[in-house]
Scaffold this motif. Sequence first.
Motif, PDB file in Angstrom:
ATOM      1  N   LEU A  21       0.930  -1.293  -0.043  1.00 46.11           N
ATOM      2  CA  LEU A  21       0.019   0.005   0.069  1.00 46.11           C
ATOM      3  C   LEU A  21       0.757   1.135   0.112  1.00 46.11           C
ATOM      4  O   LEU A  21       0.434   2.436  -0.464  1.00 46.11           O
ATOM      5  N   SER A  22       2.030   1.378   0.755  1.00 45.43           N
ATOM      6  CA  SER A  22       2.826   2.343   0.760  1.00 45.43           C
ATOM      7  C   SER A  22       3.493   2.590  -0.618  1.00 45.43           C
ATOM      8  O   SER A  22       3.429   3.771  -1.221  1.00 45.43           O
ATOM      9  N   MET A  23       3.762   1.455  -1.260  1.00 50.27           N
ATOM     10  CA  MET A  23       4.408   1.575  -2.845  1.00 50.27           C
ATOM     11  C   MET A  23       3.489   2.286  -3.689  1.00 50.27           C
ATOM     12  O   MET A  23       3.760   3.037  -4.320  1.00 50.27           O
ATOM     13  N   SER A  24       2.143   1.514  -3.537  1.00 50.78           N
ATOM     14  CA  SER A  24       1.208   2.050  -4.526  1.00 50.78           C
ATOM     15  C   SER A  24       0.944   3.684  -4.426  1.00 50.78           C
ATOM     16  O   SER A  24       0.490   4.235  -5.257  1.00 50.78           O
ATOM     17  N   THR A  25       0.963   4.060  -2.931  1.00 50.03           N
ATOM     18  CA  THR A  25       0.541   5.294  -2.943  1.00 50.03           C
ATOM     19  C   THR A  25       1.374   6.326  -3.211  1.00 50.03           C
ATOM     20  O   THR A  25       1.370   7.341  -3.784  1.00 50.03           O
ATOM     21  N   LEU A  26       2.927   5.964  -2.827  1.00 48.25           N
ATOM     22  CA  LEU A  26       3.946   6.741  -3.491  1.00 48.25           C
ATOM     23  C   LEU A  26       3.734   7.008  -4.912  1.00 48.25           C
ATOM     24  O   LEU A  26       4.291   8.023  -5.461  1.00 48.25           O
ATOM     25  N   TYR A  27       3.437   6.117  -5.534  1.00 50.52           N
ATOM     26  CA  TYR A  27       3.279   6.024  -6.949  1.00 50.52           C
ATOM     27  C   TYR A  27       2.287   7.132  -7.455  1.00 50.52           C
ATOM     28  O   TYR A  27       2.595   7.473  -8.615  1.00 50.52           O
ATOM     29  N   VAL A  28       1.675   7.802  -6.616  1.00 52.03           N
ATOM     30  CA  VAL A  28       0.510   8.729  -7.122  1.00 52.03           C
ATOM     31  C   VAL A  28       1.357   9.892  -7.255  1.00 52.03           C
ATOM     32  O   VAL A  28       1.001  10.993  -7.714  1.00 52.03           O
ATOM     33  N   SER A  29       2.553  10.137  -7.189  1.00 55.04           N
ATOM     34  CA  SER A  29       3.453  11.199  -7.380  1.00 55.04           C
ATOM     35  C   SER A  29       3.716  11.262  -8.652  1.00 55.04           C
ATOM     36  O   SER A  29       4.009  12.461  -9.413  1.00 55.04           O
ATOM     37  N   VAL A  30       3.559  10.396  -9.535  1.00 57.24           N
ATOM     38  CA  VAL A  30       3.977  10.095 -10.663  1.00 57.24           C
ATOM     39  C   VAL A  30       3.358  11.169 -11.826  1.00 57.24           C
ATOM     40  O   VAL A  30       3.920  11.973 -12.436  1.00 57.24           O
ATOM     41  N   PRO A  31       1.773  11.204 -11.626  1.00 61.03           N
ATOM     42  CA  PRO A  31       1.158  12.197 -12.496  1.00 61.03           C
ATOM     43  C   PRO A  31       1.575  13.795 -12.524  1.00 61.03           C
ATOM     44  O   PRO A  31       1.877  14.450 -13.188  1.00 61.03           O
ATOM     45  N   LEU A  32       1.714  14.091 -11.206  1.00 60.30           N
ATOM     46  CA  LEU A  32       2.189  15.500 -10.955  1.00 60.30           C
ATOM     47  C   LEU A  32       3.700  15.892 -11.515  1.00 60.30           C
ATOM     48  O   LEU A  32       3.895  16.760 -11.941  1.00 60.30           O
ATOM     49  N   ALA A  82       1.705   2.305  14.818  1.00 61.87           N
ATOM     50  CA  ALA A  82       2.597   3.505  15.383  1.00 61.87           C
ATOM     51  C   ALA A  82       3.446   3.950  14.445  1.00 61.87           C
ATOM     52  O   ALA A  82       3.822   3.374  13.643  1.00 61.87           O
ATOM     53  N   GLY A  83       3.706   5.240  14.568  1.00 59.08           N
ATOM     54  CA  GLY A  83       4.630   5.985  13.763  1.00 59.08           C
ATOM     55  C   GLY A  83       3.888   6.713  12.303  1.00 59.08           C
ATOM     56  O   GLY A  83       4.371   7.740  12.033  1.00 59.08           O
ATOM     57  N   GLY A  84       2.707   6.135  12.291  1.00 64.40           N
ATOM     58  CA  GLY A  84       2.038   6.742  11.001  1.00 64.40           C
ATOM     59  C   GLY A  84       2.890   6.869   9.867  1.00 64.40           C
ATOM     60  O   GLY A  84       3.622   5.810   9.554  1.00 64.40           O
ATOM     61  N   LEU A  85       2.812   7.663   8.994  1.00 65.56           N
ATOM     62  CA  LEU A  85       3.563   7.734   7.476  1.00 65.56           C
ATOM     63  C   LEU A  85       4.652   8.097   7.782  1.00 65.56           C
ATOM     64  O   LEU A  85       5.098   8.935   8.446  1.00 65.56           O
ATOM     65  N   GLN A  86       5.870   7.230   7.341  1.00 61.83           N
ATOM     66  CA  GLN A  86       7.284   7.388   7.656  1.00 61.83           C
ATOM     67  C   GLN A  86       8.068   7.340   6.227  1.00 61.83           C
ATOM     68  O   GLN A  86       7.408   6.443   5.223  1.00 61.83           O
ATOM     69  N   LEU A  87       9.036   7.983   6.018  1.00 61.51           N
ATOM     70  CA  LEU A  87       9.788   7.972   4.907  1.00 61.51           C
ATOM     71  C   LEU A  87      11.007   7.257   5.172  1.00 61.51           C
ATOM     72  O   LEU A  87      11.980   7.745   5.634  1.00 61.51           O
ATOM     73  N   GLY A  88      11.183   6.008   4.838  1.00 62.85           N
ATOM     74  CA  GLY A  88      12.241   5.203   5.202  1.00 62.85           C
ATOM     75  C   GLY A  88      13.142   4.803   3.679  1.00 62.85           C
ATOM     76  O   GLY A  88      12.761   5.551   2.962  1.00 62.85           O
ATOM     77  N   ALA A  89      13.966   3.780   4.007  1.00 58.86           N
ATOM     78  CA  ALA A  89      14.957   3.818   2.807  1.00 58.86           C
ATOM     79  C   ALA A  89      14.156   3.222   1.570  1.00 58.86           C
ATOM     80  O   ALA A  89      14.387   3.447   0.339  1.00 58.86           O
ATOM     81  N   GLY A  90      13.310   2.236   1.813  1.00 58.04           N
ATOM     82  CA  GLY A  90      12.411   1.672   0.995  1.00 58.04           C
ATOM     83  C   GLY A  90      11.726   2.564   0.054  1.00 58.04           C
ATOM     84  O   GLY A  90      11.556   2.527  -0.874  1.00 58.04           O
ATOM     85  N   GLU A  91      10.752   3.319   0.819  1.00 55.42           N
ATOM     86  CA  GLU A  91       9.877   4.434   0.388  1.00 55.42           C
ATOM     87  C   GLU A  91      10.978   5.563  -0.464  1.00 55.42           C
ATOM     88  O   GLU A  91      10.688   5.995  -1.689  1.00 55.42           O
ATOM     89  N   THR A  92      12.092   5.935   0.011  1.00 58.48           N
ATOM     90  CA  THR A  92      12.838   6.934  -0.690  1.00 58.48           C
ATOM     91  C   THR A  92      13.432   6.250  -1.986  1.00 58.48           C
ATOM     92  O   THR A  92      13.415   7.013  -3.032  1.00 58.48           O
ATOM     93  N   ALA A  93      14.080   5.185  -2.016  1.00 60.27           N
ATOM     94  CA  ALA A  93      14.237   4.548  -3.368  1.00 60.27           C
ATOM     95  C   ALA A  93      13.260   4.430  -4.305  1.00 60.27           C
ATOM     96  O   ALA A  93      13.375   4.604  -5.516  1.00 60.27           O
ATOM     97  N   PHE A  94      12.026   3.802  -4.029  1.00 60.19           N
ATOM     98  CA  PHE A  94      10.860   3.887  -4.729  1.00 60.19           C
ATOM     99  C   PHE A  94      10.464   5.197  -5.305  1.00 60.19           C
ATOM    100  O   PHE A  94       9.992   5.216  -6.613  1.00 60.19           O
ATOM    101  N   PHE A  95      10.525   6.163  -4.670  1.00 63.45           N
ATOM    102  CA  PHE A  95      10.079   7.361  -4.849  1.00 63.45           C
ATOM    103  C   PHE A  95      10.923   8.021  -6.087  1.00 63.45           C
ATOM    104  O   PHE A  95      10.606   8.484  -7.069  1.00 63.45           O
ATOM    105  N   LEU A  96      12.288   7.603  -5.983  1.00 62.66           N
ATOM    106  CA  LEU A  96      13.083   7.910  -7.156  1.00 62.66           C
ATOM    107  C   LEU A  96      12.695   7.132  -8.277  1.00 62.66           C
ATOM    108  O   LEU A  96      13.006   7.736  -9.455  1.00 62.66           O
ATOM    109  N   GLY A  97      12.474   6.079  -8.128  1.00 59.72           N
ATOM    110  CA  GLY A  97      12.115   5.060  -9.305  1.00 59.72           C
ATOM    111  C   GLY A  97      10.715   5.734  -9.939  1.00 59.72           C
ATOM    112  O   GLY A  97      10.561   5.504 -11.095  1.00 59.72           O
ATOM    113  N   CYS A  98      10.019   6.378  -9.429  1.00 55.06           N
ATOM    114  CA  CYS A  98       8.682   6.914  -9.648  1.00 55.06           C
ATOM    115  C   CYS A  98       9.068   8.094 -10.457  1.00 55.06           C
ATOM    116  O   CYS A  98       8.549   8.380 -11.535  1.00 55.06           O
ATOM    117  N   LEU A  99      10.188   8.873 -10.126  1.00 54.19           N
ATOM    118  CA  LEU A  99      10.598   9.879 -11.019  1.00 54.19           C
ATOM    119  C   LEU A  99      11.040   9.479 -12.175  1.00 54.19           C
ATOM    120  O   LEU A  99      10.673  10.191 -13.381  1.00 54.19           O
TER     121      LEU A  99
END
Length: 302
Positions: free
Chosen positions: A83-94, A135-152
């Motif tokens: 779910l986190s990966m698919s949600t980060l993927y929504v940055s792609v349109p913008l 616990a912790g809510g939404l967090q930006l970890g190493a996996g999320e950061t790498a996947f965001f660069l992939g989304c770029l």
Amino acid sequence: MLLWALIVGLSFPAVGLMSEGLPPLLLTAMRFTIASLALWPLVRRAPAFRPSRQGLVLYVLMGLCTAGFFGAMFWAAHRATALSMSTLYVSVPLLAYGLGRLFGVERRAGGLLAILALGAGGALALAWAGKAGQAGGLQLGAGETAFFLGCLGSALYPVLTKWGLARGWLPDGAGVRTFWSLVVGAVLVGLMGLAAEAPRALAAMTVSDILLVAYLGVFSSGVTYWLMQRGTGALTPGAVTAYTYLVPFVSVVLVVVGEPERMGWQWVPGSLMVVLAIALLLRRPVDPPATPAAPRRCAASS
């Protein structure tokens, strides 16, 4: 593009089923190779099959974009939730809209920007719903950061395609464009994998891993990028990638089907926003893309 969103949404849980410890870059090269072999019989006799010099440069850049995205996807599979990966993927349109404006293939469109913002808000609401009670809510970890660069890189892919089509450097056939970008991507990511990973680790693949890679290669790589190429030929990069807002919605449906006890009101606002954004997108007139004038030279060069 609706079919594209469904296949992409199903691919995130599929990637999570892969065994841990497998080399992500080499797995990505396998996916691209399988997708290319599946496309080869369909495109080998197509007009303008051989790329021009300018087209080959673009295919290298597009291959890097796909390699970066899928490599990051495999690497982040066991470091971030589906779910986190698919949600980060929504940055792609913008990102695609902004890069399209930069490359001159996207017109200024306040209506489209509002739809993108609505869809992004809905996807983020789904992310909060998915994190409810954790616990912790939404967090930006190493996996999320790498996947965001992939989304770029994923956002840049349709922009380069539209830019190349406008200048006549890429052929009109979506299958040919998909084939060459995947072939170049397979070579580039395979070389990176051989340099950075241990090929012997592939010996740990199980039968289910092999079947998953085959499925992801044919459908999540080959079919989805062919569908995106088809869509890019008619729509702007921002409009094409806006359908990614359905991806987290598909993931939510899978969560609700598999764990019905998690169903609650918290899923409703985000789901409604995503569905409304897609409905508005489907009703929106297709704007002609802002393409730079250039002679069409692809057929002659090939």
